[in-house]
Design a protein around this motif. Sequence first.
Motif, short mmCIF file in Angstrom:
data_model
loop_
_atom_site.label_atom_id
_atom_site.label_comp_id
_atom_site.label_asym_id
_atom_site.label_seq_id
_atom_site.Cartn_x
_atom_site.Cartn_y
_atom_site.Cartn_z
N ALA A 111 7.28 -1.25 -7.81
CA ALA A 111 7.01 0.05 -7.19
C ALA A 111 8.21 0.52 -6.37
O ALA A 111 8.56 1.70 -6.39
CB ALA A 111 5.77 -0.03 -6.31
N VAL A 129 10.12 4.07 -6.83
CA VAL A 129 10.28 5.03 -5.73
C VAL A 129 11.75 5.31 -5.46
O VAL A 129 12.14 6.44 -5.16
CB VAL A 129 9.58 4.50 -4.46
CG1 VAL A 129 9.92 5.37 -3.26
CG2 VAL A 129 8.07 4.46 -4.68
N HIS A 187 1.40 3.13 -3.61
CA HIS A 187 0.74 4.43 -3.71
C HIS A 187 1.74 5.53 -4.04
O HIS A 187 1.44 6.46 -4.80
CB HIS A 187 0.01 4.74 -2.41
CG HIS A 187 -1.23 3.92 -2.22
ND1 HIS A 187 -2.06 4.04 -1.12
CD2 HIS A 187 -1.79 2.96 -2.98
CE1 HIS A 187 -3.06 3.19 -1.23
NE2 HIS A 187 -2.91 2.52 -2.34
N GLN A 188 2.94 5.43 -3.49
CA GLN A 188 3.98 6.41 -3.83
C GLN A 188 4.37 6.29 -5.30
O GLN A 188 4.52 7.31 -6.00
CB GLN A 188 5.21 6.19 -2.95
CG GLN A 188 4.99 6.52 -1.48
CD GLN A 188 6.20 6.16 -0.64
OE1 GLN A 188 7.27 5.91 -1.16
NE2 GLN A 188 6.02 6.13 0.66
N ALA A 189 4.54 5.05 -5.76
CA ALA A 189 4.92 4.84 -7.15
C ALA A 189 3.83 5.32 -8.11
O ALA A 189 4.12 5.89 -9.17
CB ALA A 189 5.23 3.36 -7.40
N ARG A 230 13.94 5.34 -7.68
CA ARG A 230 14.42 5.95 -8.93
C ARG A 230 15.39 5.05 -9.68
O ARG A 230 16.28 5.53 -10.39
CB ARG A 230 15.05 7.33 -8.64
CG ARG A 230 14.07 8.29 -7.96
CD ARG A 230 14.63 9.69 -7.82
NE ARG A 230 13.72 10.52 -7.06
CZ ARG A 230 12.62 11.10 -7.53
NH1 ARG A 230 12.28 10.93 -8.80
NH2 ARG A 230 11.86 11.86 -6.75
N GLY A 250 1.79 7.75 -7.66
CA GLY A 250 1.89 9.20 -7.74
C GLY A 250 3.01 9.65 -8.66
O GLY A 250 2.86 10.61 -9.43
N MET A 251 4.14 8.96 -8.61
CA MET A 251 5.27 9.31 -9.46
C MET A 251 4.96 9.04 -10.93
O MET A 251 5.29 9.84 -11.81
CB MET A 251 6.51 8.55 -9.02
CG MET A 251 7.02 8.94 -7.64
SD MET A 251 8.40 7.92 -7.04
CE MET A 251 9.70 8.43 -8.18
N ARG A 285 0.81 -1.22 0.00
CA ARG A 285 0.00 0.00 0.00
C ARG A 285 0.84 1.26 0.00
O ARG A 285 0.59 2.19 -0.76
CB ARG A 285 -0.94 0.02 1.21
CG ARG A 285 -2.01 -1.04 1.15
CD ARG A 285 -2.99 -0.88 2.28
NE ARG A 285 -2.31 -0.89 3.56
CZ ARG A 285 -2.45 0.05 4.48
NH1 ARG A 285 -3.20 1.09 4.26
NH2 ARG A 285 -1.81 -0.04 5.63
N MET A 286 1.85 1.33 0.85
CA MET A 286 2.65 2.54 0.95
C MET A 286 3.51 2.75 -0.28
O MET A 286 3.47 3.81 -0.91
CB MET A 286 3.52 2.47 2.21
CG MET A 286 2.73 2.46 3.51
SD MET A 286 3.79 2.28 4.96
CE MET A 286 4.75 3.78 4.86
N VAL A 287 4.29 1.75 -0.65
CA VAL A 287 5.22 1.94 -1.75
C VAL A 287 4.50 2.02 -3.09
O VAL A 287 4.90 2.78 -3.97
CB VAL A 287 6.28 0.81 -1.75
CG1 VAL A 287 5.68 -0.53 -2.11
CG2 VAL A 287 7.43 1.15 -2.69
#
Length: 225
Positions: free
Chosen positions: A210, A214, A174-176, A216, A178-179, A170-172
């Motif tokens: 993901a 995140v 969702h961050q990915a 990069r 967004g990117m 969920r955390m990683v």
Amino acid sequence: MVTDNGLTAPGFEIESDLSEMCLDCAEKAGVDGVGLAVFANDGTPGTVHATNELAARIEDLQFTTGEGPCVDAARTGSPVLVPNLNSTHHERWPAMARELTAAGVRAIFALPIRVGTVSFGSLDLHRLEPGPLSTRQMTDTLRTVDRAGELLLSAAGTHLEELLPPTTYRMVVHQAVGMVMVQLDVGVEDALLRLRAAAYAEGQSITELAADIVARRRRLAEEGP
């Protein structure tokens, strides 16, 4: 886990209860593995418990591919019983069915965990040999489903996301997402679909991909459609 005051932490208690419950379910249902997932508010599943590596893989696949009996059961609120994973199911769930077959799964049973008319998760059983659940096995499994719902609600009330480990997708993811939205100038759904497609094509879990984005190490915008 024992806290500083000598009391057992509630989180450990429910994890232990769920583990024992799933192992007992696998034995009584005559299956090779059991997985338990709850769905976050955005509809994405997270594994709460799996009895073995393959069960955990099945739970991860349902999110990576976005399809399958487990996802259908939680979304529709109805059991999805597949005693023989044949070509028909390859047409219904092309990505998920191929992965399950390649992993040796020949039967899968997904039962929604519900409170009233609301489904918030699923109990997923698999077998390495085809065959239906007997009436007794189904009865025992339904009891497990009811017990799982009681345990989950007693632990988190209506805040079911609190049961998902903080290190889950969920955390990683969702961050990915967004990117990728920024990189490709697309919406949330398109960004998530892009992640799923790339992860599936490369044989990765969506969590692994993901994490690379995140960190990069990857940039989907540079890799074409």
